[in-house]
Motif scaffolding. Structure first.
Motif, PDB file in Angstrom:
ATOM      1  N   GLY A 241      11.877  11.689  -5.713  1.00 41.47           N
ATOM      2  CA  GLY A 241      12.590  12.958  -5.571  1.00 41.47           C
ATOM      3  C   GLY A 241      11.670  14.132  -5.307  1.00 41.47           C
ATOM      4  N   ASP A 242      10.369  13.962  -5.571  1.00 41.32           N
ATOM      5  CA  ASP A 242       9.393  15.033  -5.347  1.00 41.32           C
ATOM      6  C   ASP A 242       8.528  14.789  -4.117  1.00 41.32           C
ATOM      7  OD1 ASP A 242      10.306  16.332  -7.579  1.00 41.32           O
ATOM      8  OD2 ASP A 242       8.594  15.824  -8.853  1.00 41.32           O
ATOM      9  N   GLU A 243       8.870  13.803  -3.323  1.00 42.84           N
ATOM     10  CA  GLU A 243       8.033  13.455  -2.162  1.00 42.84           C
ATOM     11  C   GLU A 243       7.788  14.651  -1.258  1.00 42.84           C
ATOM     12  OE1 GLU A 243      10.281   9.675  -3.320  1.00 42.84           O
ATOM     13  OE2 GLU A 243      10.831  11.777  -3.009  1.00 42.84           O
ATOM     14  N   HIS A 244       8.801  15.476  -1.066  1.00 38.46           N
ATOM     15  CA  HIS A 244       8.675  16.631  -0.167  1.00 38.46           C
ATOM     16  C   HIS A 244       7.579  17.597  -0.616  1.00 38.46           C
ATOM     17  CE1 HIS A 244      11.276  18.105  -3.369  1.00 38.46           C
ATOM     18  NE2 HIS A 244      10.939  19.330  -3.011  1.00 38.46           N
TER      19      HIS A 244
ATOM     20  N   ARG B 255       0.854  -1.197   0.000  1.00 38.47           N
ATOM     21  CA  ARG B 255       0.000   0.000   0.000  1.00 38.47           C
ATOM     22  C   ARG B 255       0.882   1.237   0.000  1.00 38.47           C
ATOM     23  NH1 ARG B 255      -2.925   3.476   3.515  1.00 38.47           N
ATOM     24  NH2 ARG B 255      -5.055   3.744   2.806  1.00 38.47           N
ATOM     25  N   TYR B 256       0.486   2.221  -0.807  1.00 41.50           N
ATOM     26  CA  TYR B 256       1.193   3.494  -0.875  1.00 41.50           C
ATOM     27  C   TYR B 256       0.150   4.598  -0.859  1.00 41.50           C
ATOM     28  CZ  TYR B 256       4.221   7.234  -2.526  1.00 41.50           C
ATOM     29  OH  TYR B 256       4.922   8.403  -2.632  1.00 41.50           O
ATOM     30  N   ASP B 257       0.336   5.562   0.016  1.00 39.47           N
ATOM     31  CA  ASP B 257      -0.587   6.691   0.160  1.00 39.47           C
ATOM     32  C   ASP B 257       0.207   7.967  -0.075  1.00 39.47           C
ATOM     33  OD1 ASP B 257      -2.286   8.743   1.074  1.00 39.47           O
ATOM     34  OD2 ASP B 257      -3.122   7.494   2.652  1.00 39.47           O
ATOM     35  N   MET B 258      -0.206   8.766  -1.048  1.00 40.14           N
ATOM     36  CA  MET B 258       0.549   9.971  -1.380  1.00 40.14           C
ATOM     37  C   MET B 258       0.574  10.991  -0.241  1.00 40.14           C
ATOM     38  SD  MET B 258      -1.941  11.859  -4.168  1.00 40.14           S
ATOM     39  CE  MET B 258      -0.798  13.160  -4.524  1.00 40.14           C
TER      40      MET B 258
ATOM     41  N   THR C  85       3.636   3.801  -7.934  1.00 41.13           N
ATOM     42  CA  THR C  85       3.825   4.846  -6.920  1.00 41.13           C
ATOM     43  C   THR C  85       4.539   6.053  -7.510  1.00 41.13           C
ATOM     44  OG1 THR C  85       5.963   4.054  -6.049  1.00 41.13           O
ATOM     45  CG2 THR C  85       3.952   3.113  -5.086  1.00 41.13           C
ATOM     46  N   ALA C  86       5.486   5.804  -8.416  1.00 43.56           N
ATOM     47  CA  ALA C  86       6.229   6.907  -9.041  1.00 43.56           C
ATOM     48  C   ALA C  86       5.343   7.724  -9.968  1.00 43.56           C
ATOM     49  CB  ALA C  86       7.438   6.367  -9.799  1.00 43.56           C
ATOM     50  N   MET C  87       4.330   7.102 -10.542  1.00 44.77           N
ATOM     51  CA  MET C  87       3.375   7.858 -11.374  1.00 44.77           C
ATOM     52  C   MET C  87       2.520   8.766 -10.496  1.00 44.77           C
ATOM     53  SD  MET C  87       2.395   4.886 -14.118  1.00 44.77           S
ATOM     54  CE  MET C  87       1.096   5.833 -14.890  1.00 44.77           C
TER      55      MET C  87
END
Length: 137
Positions: free
Chosen positions: A118-121, A28-31, A111-113
């Protein structure tokens, strides 16, 4: 727009027995928590007969596809070309599972889409997090 990605994966539990049993697991990945990945196992797959969820860095999973990564409770390393090993260390013991590397790559691509590496912040809401902490205090 979707903010959460969930993907079922087939995990093979490494045990003393010659045949590794297959257990269900969910990635699971939550933005809203852009640096983290969650992996959960149903109660039927655990010794304590309770649902178990592990949280670790998305980067750890990505690095572990190509080389051994992690020094703490979660460790990831390649196992041949088609499988990746995830180790989960707890005071109760260690669980080691094999997962198809292709499944992990598909998950990481998804998840990268959603949140480019690098843009997580840019997806953190520090004001809301601080307000939550103040409410809890």
């Amino acid at each position: 727009m979707f903010t959460v990605i969930e993907q079922a994966v087939e995990a093979r539990l490494v045990a003393a027995a010659p045949r590794m049993p297959t257990i269900p697991a969910t990635l699971r990945y939550d933005m809203r928590d852009p640096f983290a990945v969650h992996m959960s196992f149903p109660a039927s797959a655990t010794l304590e007969d309770v649902d178990v969820s592990w949280t670790f860095a998305r980067e750890l999973l990505a690095v572990g596809l190509g080389e051994a990564a992690g020094q703490g409770d979660v460790r990831v390393r390649p196992y041949g070309f088609e499988r990746t090993v995830l180790e989960f260390h707890a005071c109760e013991g260690t669980a080691i599972v094999h997962i198809r590397t292709g499944e992990l790559r598909r998950f990481l691509t998804s998840t990268a889409m959603l949140v480019p590496v690098g843009d997580e912040h840019l997806y953190l809401d520090l004001d809301a997090d601080l307000a939550e902490l103040m409410r809890e205090a």
